[in-house]
Design an enzyme around this catalytic site. Structure first.
Site, mmCIF file in Angstrom:
data_model
loop_
_atom_site.group_PDB
_atom_site.id
_atom_site.type_symbol
_atom_site.label_atom_id
_atom_site.label_comp_id
_atom_site.label_asym_id
_atom_site.label_seq_id
_atom_site.Cartn_x
_atom_site.Cartn_y
_atom_site.Cartn_z
ATOM 1 N N ILE A 165 3.058 5.890 -3.605
ATOM 2 C CA ILE A 165 3.958 4.902 -3.177
ATOM 3 C C ILE A 165 3.842 3.931 -2.175
ATOM 4 C CG2 ILE A 165 6.373 5.442 -2.563
ATOM 5 C CD1 ILE A 165 6.496 7.848 -4.303
ATOM 6 N N HIS A 166 4.244 2.910 -2.088
ATOM 7 C CA HIS A 166 4.476 2.017 -0.906
ATOM 8 C C HIS A 166 5.724 1.264 -0.407
ATOM 9 C CE1 HIS A 166 -0.244 2.301 -0.995
ATOM 10 N NE2 HIS A 166 0.505 2.064 -2.486
ATOM 11 N N ARG A 167 6.084 0.751 0.810
ATOM 12 C CA ARG A 167 7.203 0.376 0.783
ATOM 13 C C ARG A 167 7.007 -0.848 -0.226
ATOM 14 N NH1 ARG A 167 7.263 -0.467 7.301
ATOM 15 N NH2 ARG A 167 6.975 -2.626 7.604
ATOM 16 N N GLU A 286 12.251 4.000 8.437
ATOM 17 C CA GLU A 286 11.121 4.197 8.139
ATOM 18 C C GLU A 286 11.739 6.067 8.408
ATOM 19 O OE1 GLU A 286 8.670 4.762 6.489
ATOM 20 O OE2 GLU A 286 7.956 2.181 5.903
#
Length: 487
Positions: A165-167, A286
């Site tokens: 998972i990444h932004r 974040e």
């Protein structure tokens, strides 16, 4: 019945207080996150917040055919119910899943609901920003973000695959900016191999998944070394293989039971300013609880197609500092720590909890068992092992096995009655940590050379073994029939 997000939601609806939906129209631009902040976000989200139900927004402004789900994992107890396991020992459950993986299987297009509707980026009317109801968390966000999209990619030779998972921010009609954190992520290793060949890397971004998948794929080395496909962990957690399906526009597989699949390519050696459309200087909130700085050079991802379910597909999202992030990042970290310490000092660490105060990454509480005087000091060895198991860990609190690690009052009681600051604090300087910690700046501490370095802290609240008799809790009478007095 195939295991997917909709099956999980059907189960949640049968559990009081675990699911809520609304037909009231909501704007995905900051309003949705703003509302859920009060209802159930939890974690380190701006106060007031609380732990509450998962929530489905059925009417999304500008997106008449989509729904948005938030908070499915925003409760450790809810996740335990979803996985049919005691919420206190989920770290142990995930550790077992790593040891007994269930590999994914590939299915045909006609049995993949994620491909019921196909939209190609080559169509002149295509615009991902008008198709996917990706929310923004705050008015300062760099744009709409995909926060719970599982990226699936492979090495150039196709021999190794990875899910992570990444932004990801929607930049224009067919472009996504993806932040791949340096070091440790297998997807970044594969991308470097593609860049050496000057070839785009085909990926899929999968949205709307049963919780076993986003939890399972959040593992990092050393628990899952390069070449270990984390979808195997999800398969073990759900007792059923994850189904993959070949893409329609790229040579990569997507998750067949997803709500949405974005088929795309990461362009070789191409980067862009993350907040190019807003110039706010911020990306999104974040996990430490602060707005993340916009990255000046995120990877450029070109979208080739979007496929989705026909029946009102669900966009799954989260707020960065919420309890949902703690579940996804913290519980796999607990499993990684348990795995390593049990190999080195078996039987001494009874349980581990990565608390919301550290966003699931920065802090862990370790429950220690000492059998005799020869075990004195083993607790500090366990802390060092925890730091080596997960480099982004910053603080370790050590407690005895009569302490409830999930009860902050009990943990802080330990620090107040079984702890002396002049002898029970360990500080390890000049180590790597997570670059999103805003205190890791040279202008905050001149001993920090570059962003992402930190001092590590150990608070040893365990009682010396030879003094255990002097630290016994006041013992109350056991009353097995205490519930009778509540009738």
């Amino acid at each position: 019945m195939t295991y997917d997000l909709r099956r999980v939601l059907a189960e949640l609806k049968e559990q009081p207080g675990q699911y809520h939906e609304t037909d009231l129209e909501i704007d995905p631009n900051a309003d949705l996150a703003g509302v859920y902040r009060y209802i159930g976000a939890g974690g380190t989200v701006q106060r007031p917040t609380q732990e509450g139900p998962a929530m489905m927004f059925n009417t999304i402004k500008g997106f008449p055919n989509s729904r948005v789900l938030i908070g499915a994992l925003a409760s450790r107890k809810r996740l335990g119910a979803i996985l049919h396991h005691d919420w206190r020992t989920l770290g142990h459950l995930l550790n077992e899943a790593v040891e007994h993986p269930v590999p994914p299987v590939t299915v045909a297009h006609d049995v993949a609901p994620a491909q019921e509707v196909v939209q190609l980026a080559s169509e002149p009317t295509f615009d991902i920003r008008r198709i996917l109801a990706a929310p923004t968390n705050t008015p300062l966000d760099a744009g709409p973000y995909i926060t719970m999209g599982v990226v699936y990619g492979s090495s150039p030779d196709g021999q190794q695959s990875d899910a992570t998972i990444h932004r990801m921010v929607l930049e224009d009609r067919d472009t996504i900016g993806m932040y791949i954190m340096p070091g440790g992520r297998h997807l970044g290793v594969f991308l470097k191999e593609y860049e050496a060949l000057n070839k785009p890397m085909p990926i899929t971004i999968n949205i709307g998944l049963d919780p076993a998948i986003p939890v399972g794929v959040t593992f990092e080395p050393p628990a899952t070394p390069l070449g270990y496909n984390e979808l195997q962990i999800a398969g073990a957690l759900r007792h059923e293989p994850v189904q993959l399906v070949p893409g329609v526009a790229v040579q990569q597989k997507g998750l067949a039971q997803a709500e949405w699949i974005i088929e795309a390519e990461i362009m070789p050696n191409q980067h862009m300013q993350e907040d190019i459309n807003t110039n706010t200087g911020f990306a999104m909130p974040e996990f430490p609880g602060y707005n993340g700085d916009a990255n000046p050079a995120v990877n450029v991802v070109k979208v080739k197609a979007i496929t989705h379910r026909e029946d009102r597909p669900i966009v799954q999202t989260m707020i960065g500092p919420s309890e949902e992030h703690v579940s996804m990042a913290g519980i796999p970290t607990e499993a990684s720590i348990l795995n390593l310490v049990d190999r080195a000092i078996p039987g001494k660490v009874k349980n581990v909890y990565n608390a919301p105060a550290g966003g699931g990454k920065l802090m862990t509480i370790m429950q220690i068992h000492k059998d005799d005087e020869a075990d004195e000091g083993i607790q500090r060895q366990a802390a060092i092992l925890a730091f080596s198991a997960f480099k982004e860990l910053k603080t370790v609190i050590l407690v005895d096995d009569d302490v409830d690690i999930f009860d902050w009052n009990d943990v802080m009681w330990t620090i107040n009655t079984r702890f002396q600051a002049n002898r029970d604090i360990m500080v390890l300087e000049g180590m790597r940590n997570h670059p999103l910690d805003p205190s890791e700046r040279p202008n905050y501490d001149p001993t920090i050379r570059i962003r992402g370095m930190s001092s590590k802290l150990v608070l040893d609240g365990t009682v010396p073994f030879n003094l255990k008799d002097q630290f016994k809790r006041a013992s109350l009478k056991e009353m097995p029939n205490w519930r009778d007095y509540l009738k």
